[in-house]
Enzyme design. Structure first.
Site, PDB file in Angstrom:
ATOM      1  N   HIS A   7     -10.010  -4.833  -3.379  1.00  0.00           N
ATOM      2  CA  HIS A   7      -8.660  -5.075  -2.862  1.00  0.00           C
ATOM      3  C   HIS A   7      -8.757  -5.541  -1.421  1.00  0.00           C
ATOM      4  CE1 HIS A   7      -9.800  -0.836  -2.468  1.00  0.00           C
ATOM      5  NE2 HIS A   7      -9.160  -0.841  -1.309  1.00  0.00           N
ATOM      6  N   ASP A  43       0.856  -1.190   0.000  1.00  0.00           N
ATOM      7  CA  ASP A  43       0.000   0.000   0.000  1.00  0.00           C
ATOM      8  C   ASP A  43       0.891   1.240   0.000  1.00  0.00           C
ATOM      9  OD1 ASP A  43      -3.193   0.566   1.032  1.00  0.00           O
ATOM     10  OD2 ASP A  43      -1.762   2.212   1.117  1.00  0.00           O
ATOM     11  N   ILE A  44       0.501   2.245  -0.785  1.00  0.00           N
ATOM     12  CA  ILE A  44       1.302   3.469  -0.912  1.00  0.00           C
ATOM     13  C   ILE A  44       1.310   4.273   0.389  1.00  0.00           C
ATOM     14  CG2 ILE A  44      -0.489   5.079  -1.721  1.00  0.00           C
ATOM     15  CD1 ILE A  44       1.423   5.865  -3.995  1.00  0.00           C
TER      16      ILE A  44
HETATM   17  P1  5GP Z   1      -9.723   1.643   0.460  1.00  0.00           P
HETATM   18  O1  5GP Z   1     -10.028   2.768   1.375  1.00  0.00           O
HETATM   19  O2  5GP Z   1     -10.356   1.829  -0.915  1.00  0.00           O
HETATM   20  O3  5GP Z   1     -10.009   0.308   1.061  1.00  0.00           O
HETATM   21  O4  5GP Z   1      -8.156   1.654   0.285  1.00  0.00           O
HETATM   22  C1  5GP Z   1      -7.461   2.093  -0.846  1.00  0.00           C
HETATM   23  C2  5GP Z   1      -6.004   1.927  -0.530  1.00  0.00           C
HETATM   24  O5  5GP Z   1      -5.263   2.048  -1.726  1.00  0.00           O
HETATM   25  C3  5GP Z   1      -5.455   2.976   0.438  1.00  0.00           C
HETATM   26  O6  5GP Z   1      -4.909   2.322   1.577  1.00  0.00           O
HETATM   27  C4  5GP Z   1      -4.402   3.717  -0.388  1.00  0.00           C
HETATM   28  O7  5GP Z   1      -3.268   4.075   0.385  1.00  0.00           O
HETATM   29  C5  5GP Z   1      -4.066   2.713  -1.472  1.00  0.00           C
HETATM   30  N1  5GP Z   1      -3.662   3.313  -2.736  1.00  0.00           N
HETATM   31  C6  5GP Z   1      -4.314   4.283  -3.435  1.00  0.00           C
HETATM   32  N2  5GP Z   1      -3.683   4.559  -4.587  1.00  0.00           N
HETATM   33  C7  5GP Z   1      -2.594   3.753  -4.623  1.00  0.00           C
HETATM   34  C8  5GP Z   1      -1.544   3.574  -5.589  1.00  0.00           C
HETATM   35  O8  5GP Z   1      -1.472   4.222  -6.629  1.00  0.00           O
HETATM   36  N3  5GP Z   1      -0.595   2.643  -5.299  1.00  0.00           N
HETATM   37  C9  5GP Z   1      -0.651   1.889  -4.159  1.00  0.00           C
HETATM   38  N4  5GP Z   1       0.327   1.016  -3.963  1.00  0.00           N
HETATM   39  N5  5GP Z   1      -1.624   2.027  -3.238  1.00  0.00           N
HETATM   40  C10 5GP Z   1      -2.584   2.943  -3.468  1.00  0.00           C
END
Ligand code: 5GP
Ligand code: ZN
Length: 111
Positions: A97, A29-30
Site C-alpha cells: 500500500h 487510512d483508518i
Molecule cells: P503500514 O504500517 O503497514 O505501512 O500501514 C498500514 C496502515 O493501514 C495503517 O496506517 C493503518 O491505519 C491502516 N489500516 C489498517 N487496517 C485498516 C483498515 O481496516 N481500513 C483502513 N482504511 N485502513 C487500515
C-alpha cells in the site's frame, strides 16, 4: 486468503473508496496521520515491495495516487508517497500500500 486489504477490494470490509482504476483502489487510512491520508493499493494481492515482479502494477498505483493528490488539492501544497516495507519500516499490513499523506507541514527524516 486472510488479507484485510483484499477484503476491502472485494467489498467484504467497508471502506469509502475515493478512487479506483482497473488495477488499483484508493481509500482513507483508518488512522490518519495528517489531514489527508489515503492508501492506494493494487487490486491484486502483493505482500510487499520485495514481492513485486510485474512493475506495471506499481505504475497504476502511482497513477491513482497522483489523481488523489490532484483531487484533494495537496498537489498544490505538497505531499508524501510512502511504502513501508518489512520490519524496520513498521509494515503492519502485508498487502502493498502506498500512503498518500498531505495537508500539513512534514518533517524529514521520518521517525
Ligand atoms: P503500514 O504500517 O503497514 O505501512 O500501514 C498500514 C496502515 O493501514 C495503517 O496506517 C493503518 O491505519 C491502516 N489500516 C489498517 N487496517 C485498516 C483498515 O481496516 N481500513 C483502513 N482504511 N485502513 C487500515
Ligand atoms: Zn491482499
Amino acid at each position: 486468503m486472510d488479507c484485510i486489504f483484499c477484503k476491502i477490494v472485494a467489498g467484504e470490509i467497508p471502506a469509502k473508496k475515493v478512487g479506483e482504476s482497473a488495477h488499483a483502489v484508493a481509500f482513507p487510512d483508518i488512522n490518519p496521520v495528517a489531514p489527508q491520508h489515503v492508501l492506494v493499493i493494487p487490486k491484486r494481492h502483493i505482500a510487499s515491495l520485495n514481492d513485486v515482479t510485474d512493475w506495471s502494477v506499481m505504475a497504476h498505483v502511482y497513477e491513482l495516487a497522483g489523481k488523489v493528490a490532484r483531487e484533494t488539492g495537496i498537489d498544490k501544497t505538497g505531499w508524501r508517497a510512502v511504502i513501508n516495507t518489512g520490519r524496520d519500516a513498521n509494515q503492519l499490513v502485508h498487502h502493498i500500500h502506498l500512503h498518500v499523506v498531505g495537508g500539513r507541514q512534514m518533517e524529514w527524516p521520518p521517525g
